[in-house]
Design a protein around this motif. Structure first.
Motif, PDB file in Angstrom:
ATOM      1  N   ARG A  55       0.829  -1.216   0.000  1.00 45.83           N
ATOM      2  CA  ARG A  55       0.000   0.000   0.000  1.00 45.83           C
ATOM      3  C   ARG A  55       0.861   1.262   0.000  1.00 45.83           C
ATOM      4  O   ARG A  55       0.336   2.363   0.098  1.00 45.83           O
ATOM      5  N   GLY A  56       2.170   1.074  -0.076  1.00 46.40           N
ATOM      6  CA  GLY A  56       3.077   2.214  -0.076  1.00 46.40           C
ATOM      7  C   GLY A  56       3.431   2.700   1.312  1.00 46.40           C
ATOM      8  O   GLY A  56       4.148   3.690   1.457  1.00 46.40           O
ATOM      9  N   GLY A  57       2.941   2.015   2.357  1.00 46.91           N
ATOM     10  CA  GLY A  57       3.221   2.422   3.726  1.00 46.91           C
ATOM     11  C   GLY A  57       4.613   2.005   4.170  1.00 46.91           C
ATOM     12  O   GLY A  57       5.214   1.073   3.615  1.00 46.91           O
ATOM     13  N   ILE A  58       5.126   2.688   5.179  1.00 46.28           N
ATOM     14  CA  ILE A  58       6.477   2.433   5.680  1.00 46.28           C
ATOM     15  C   ILE A  58       6.403   1.400   6.807  1.00 46.28           C
ATOM     16  O   ILE A  58       5.872   1.679   7.889  1.00 46.28           O
ATOM     17  N   VAL A  59       6.931   0.214   6.554  1.00 46.81           N
ATOM     18  CA  VAL A  59       6.947  -0.864   7.540  1.00 46.81           C
ATOM     19  C   VAL A  59       8.045  -0.611   8.571  1.00 46.81           C
ATOM     20  O   VAL A  59       7.898  -0.905   9.754  1.00 46.81           O
ATOM     21  N   ASP A  60       9.173  -0.043   8.115  1.00 45.41           N
ATOM     22  CA  ASP A  60      10.273   0.322   9.004  1.00 45.41           C
ATOM     23  C   ASP A  60      11.278   1.148   8.204  1.00 45.41           C
ATOM     24  O   ASP A  60      11.265   1.141   6.968  1.00 45.41           O
ATOM     25  N   ASP A  61      12.125   1.872   8.915  1.00 42.98           N
ATOM     26  CA  ASP A  61      13.276   2.513   8.272  1.00 42.98           C
ATOM     27  C   ASP A  61      14.529   1.799   8.743  1.00 42.98           C
ATOM     28  O   ASP A  61      14.674   1.479   9.929  1.00 42.98           O
ATOM     29  N   LEU A  62      15.416   1.511   7.814  1.00 38.18           N
ATOM     30  CA  LEU A  62      16.589   0.685   8.064  1.00 38.18           C
ATOM     31  C   LEU A  62      17.848   1.390   7.581  1.00 38.18           C
ATOM     32  O   LEU A  62      17.800   2.225   6.669  1.00 38.18           O
ATOM     33  N   ILE A  63      18.978   1.034   8.162  1.00 37.27           N
ATOM     34  CA  ILE A  63      20.263   1.390   7.566  1.00 37.27           C
ATOM     35  C   ILE A  63      20.869   0.111   7.026  1.00 37.27           C
ATOM     36  O   ILE A  63      21.040  -0.875   7.752  1.00 37.27           O
ATOM     37  N   VAL A  64      21.161   0.109   5.727  1.00 37.40           N
ATOM     38  CA  VAL A  64      21.744  -1.053   5.058  1.00 37.40           C
ATOM     39  C   VAL A  64      23.145  -0.677   4.585  1.00 37.40           C
ATOM     40  O   VAL A  64      23.319   0.321   3.888  1.00 37.40           O
ATOM     41  N   THR A  65      24.128  -1.470   4.978  1.00 37.90           N
ATOM     42  CA  THR A  65      25.522  -1.225   4.605  1.00 37.90           C
ATOM     43  C   THR A  65      26.057  -2.384   3.779  1.00 37.90           C
ATOM     44  O   THR A  65      25.847  -3.559   4.123  1.00 37.90           O
ATOM     45  N   ASN A  66      26.747  -2.052   2.689  1.00 37.40           N
ATOM     46  CA  ASN A  66      27.406  -3.047   1.853  1.00 37.40           C
ATOM     47  C   ASN A  66      28.818  -3.252   2.396  1.00 37.40           C
ATOM     48  O   ASN A  66      29.715  -2.460   2.128  1.00 37.40           O
ATOM     49  N   THR A  67      29.006  -4.281   3.203  1.00 35.71           N
ATOM     50  CA  THR A  67      30.291  -4.467   3.869  1.00 35.71           C
ATOM     51  C   THR A  67      31.324  -5.057   2.909  1.00 35.71           C
ATOM     52  O   THR A  67      30.987  -5.606   1.847  1.00 35.71           O
ATOM     53  N   SER A  68      32.572  -4.983   3.314  1.00 30.73           N
ATOM     54  CA  SER A  68      33.653  -5.597   2.527  1.00 30.73           C
ATOM     55  C   SER A  68      33.867  -7.040   2.941  1.00 30.73           C
ATOM     56  O   SER A  68      34.817  -7.686   2.497  1.00 30.73           O
ATOM     57  N   GLU A  69      32.980  -7.562   3.802  1.00 29.72           N
ATOM     58  CA  GLU A  69      33.089  -8.945   4.280  1.00 29.72           C
ATOM     59  C   GLU A  69      32.014  -9.849   3.678  1.00 29.72           C
ATOM     60  O   GLU A  69      31.543 -10.801   4.299  1.00 29.72           O
ATOM     61  N   ASP A  70      31.588  -9.522   2.457  1.00 25.39           N
ATOM     62  CA  ASP A  70      30.648 -10.368   1.710  1.00 25.39           C
ATOM     63  C   ASP A  70      29.288 -10.534   2.373  1.00 25.39           C
ATOM     64  O   ASP A  70      28.679 -11.606   2.319  1.00 25.39           O
ATOM     65  N   HIS A  71      28.791  -9.485   3.020  1.00 31.70           N
ATOM     66  CA  HIS A  71      27.419  -9.511   3.509  1.00 31.70           C
ATOM     67  C   HIS A  71      26.878  -8.089   3.600  1.00 31.70           C
ATOM     68  O   HIS A  71      27.645  -7.117   3.577  1.00 31.70           O
TER      69      HIS A  71
END
Length: 400
Positions: free
Chosen positions: A120-136
């Motif tokens: 529905r376009g609603g915000i379920v949560d706000d997250l910080i996502v980081t692309n690590t150098s450790e393959d995750h």
């Protein structure tokens, strides 16, 4: 008054739950962070928050704690916030099936604030996502959304694995410490071999901090100041916290200061200022939508959100300033004719500015900065002014 005004944004104790305790007491059924005993030994006033026992403030009080963070440096325990690692060759595709951000464009060590949305376009949560150098991918989310977020992520991961995709989740038991304030870099640099001057806002490294190996240091925070969040192995969290608090200018700080600091910085509190009934367009968070994602329209709720981008939403999140009694959440916002045009979602007296600040949602016609409105507090009307956010200039650090 300042303390009461800012505490209004914090959850109240539900009927039948355990009473609040002072330092040294116990709250039945609440989770405790690895720093729980440290908080109590330092006089932390412990309260329930999102199912956890956390310090509201310490002996110096909320006002002084807030101002000290703006002038020097404070240490916050944010270990209640879930930390999740996403592994597998399809981890980016998995993450982008849930959020609006362009995760594929993140460089190694770079992170972004993004939004987990529903159909529905609603915000379920706000997250910080980081692309690590450790393959995750390293994901930090809100404690109040922990169960639903994990259920959504596990469900989607299982769905993708059913089609042959390679993705799996690991929930971290690390503690999370936030060191925030203008003297953060000087304090932390003394315990690092890495050069903090090379670490920009929303970037992270894995390093040894004051002799504690395996720490992830991310230059971010929730105060508007230059700061870091340090993910540290739980068994050594107290050791690291004590090292940092051993620096005289570093004070422990609690939920009350964290709430007033983030409000001065114009940052949303999930459950107050954004939720599943709020869209990114209404919340003024369209900047979180990656350009490629806007074109592809391949995130949950994309059709509704992109329609609002084109047609403009009917309501918008705005900042408000006022004089008189503090503005509390759920306070009615009235237009020139005295009719309701919106509602306050967060509000408190600003320790830095010496006046009331708030944010809330108003009809789009009344959302322009400088618009004169009124707020109804205790059945009396008081002048309020739509004001650009942040209320206090942010100090995020960008490496030269």
């Amino acid at each position: 008054m300042l303390r009461a005004g800012c505490r209004a944004a914090l959850p109240r104790r539900p009927p039948g739950s355990a009473p609040l305790s002072g330092a040294g007491g116990a709250e039945e059924g609440l989770k405790r962070t690895p720093l729980d005993a440290l908080h109590r030994s330092r006089g932390g006033r412990m309260v329930p928050f999102a199912g956890w026992s956390l310090p509201l403030h310490y002996g110096q009080g909320h006002l002084q704690s807030h101002l000290h963070t703006r002038r020097c440096c404070s240490l916050f325990d944010v270990s209640h916030m879930p930390q999740t690692r996403v592994y597998g060759r399809d981890r980016v595709r998995f993450m982008e099936s849930l959020v609006v951000g362009d995760i594929a464009e993140l460089k190694l060590g770079q992170g972004t604030l993004t939004l987990l949305t529903n159909e529905r376009g609603g915000i379920v949560d706000d997250l910080i996502v980081t692309n690590t150098s450790e393959d995750h991918l390293y994901v930090v989310s809100n404690a109040g959304c922990a169960d639903k977020d994990l259920a959504i992520m596990r469900g989607r991961a299982a769905e993708l694995r059913g089609t042959g995709a390679d993705v799996h989740l690991e929930v971290s038991d690390n503690a999370l410490l936030a060191l925030q304030g203008p003297s953060m870099a000087r304090v932390l640099q003394a315990g690092l071999s890495d050069d903090l001057a090379k670490l920009s806002f929303m970037n992270s490294i894995t390093t040894t901090v004051f002799g504690v190996p395996g720490c992830r240091v991310t230059r971010c925070g929730y105060t508007g100041e230059d700061g870091v969040e340090i993910s540290v192995p739980a068994g050594r969290a107290v050791e690291l916290a004590e090292q940092l608090l051993g620096v005289p200018e570093v004070w422990p700080a609690g939920l009350a200061a964290r709430d007033s600091l983030r409000l001065e910085a114009g940052l949303c509190l999930y459950g107050n200022d954004i939720d599943e009934t709020t869209t990114p367009a209404e919340a003024g968070l369209l900047w979180t939508l990656g350009k490629r994602r806007r074109t592809a329209m391949d995130f949950p709720g994309a059709a509704i959100i992109m329609a609002q981008v084109k047609e403009k939403p009917k309501r918008k999140r705005v900042g408000l300033t006022s004089v008189g009694p503090p503005i509390r959440p759920h306070t009615a916002i009235l237009g020139p004719e005295g009719t309701p045009v919106g509602t306050v979602t967060s509000g408190c007296p600003s320790p830095s500015l010496g006046k009331n600040i708030a944010m809330g949602y108003v009809e789009a016609a009344h959302s322009r900065a400088g618009t004169a409105l009124t707020v109804e507090v205790r059945k009396k009307q008081h002048p309020a002014l739509v004001t650009k956010m942040p209320f206090v200039p942010t100090q995020y650090y960008m490496a030269k």
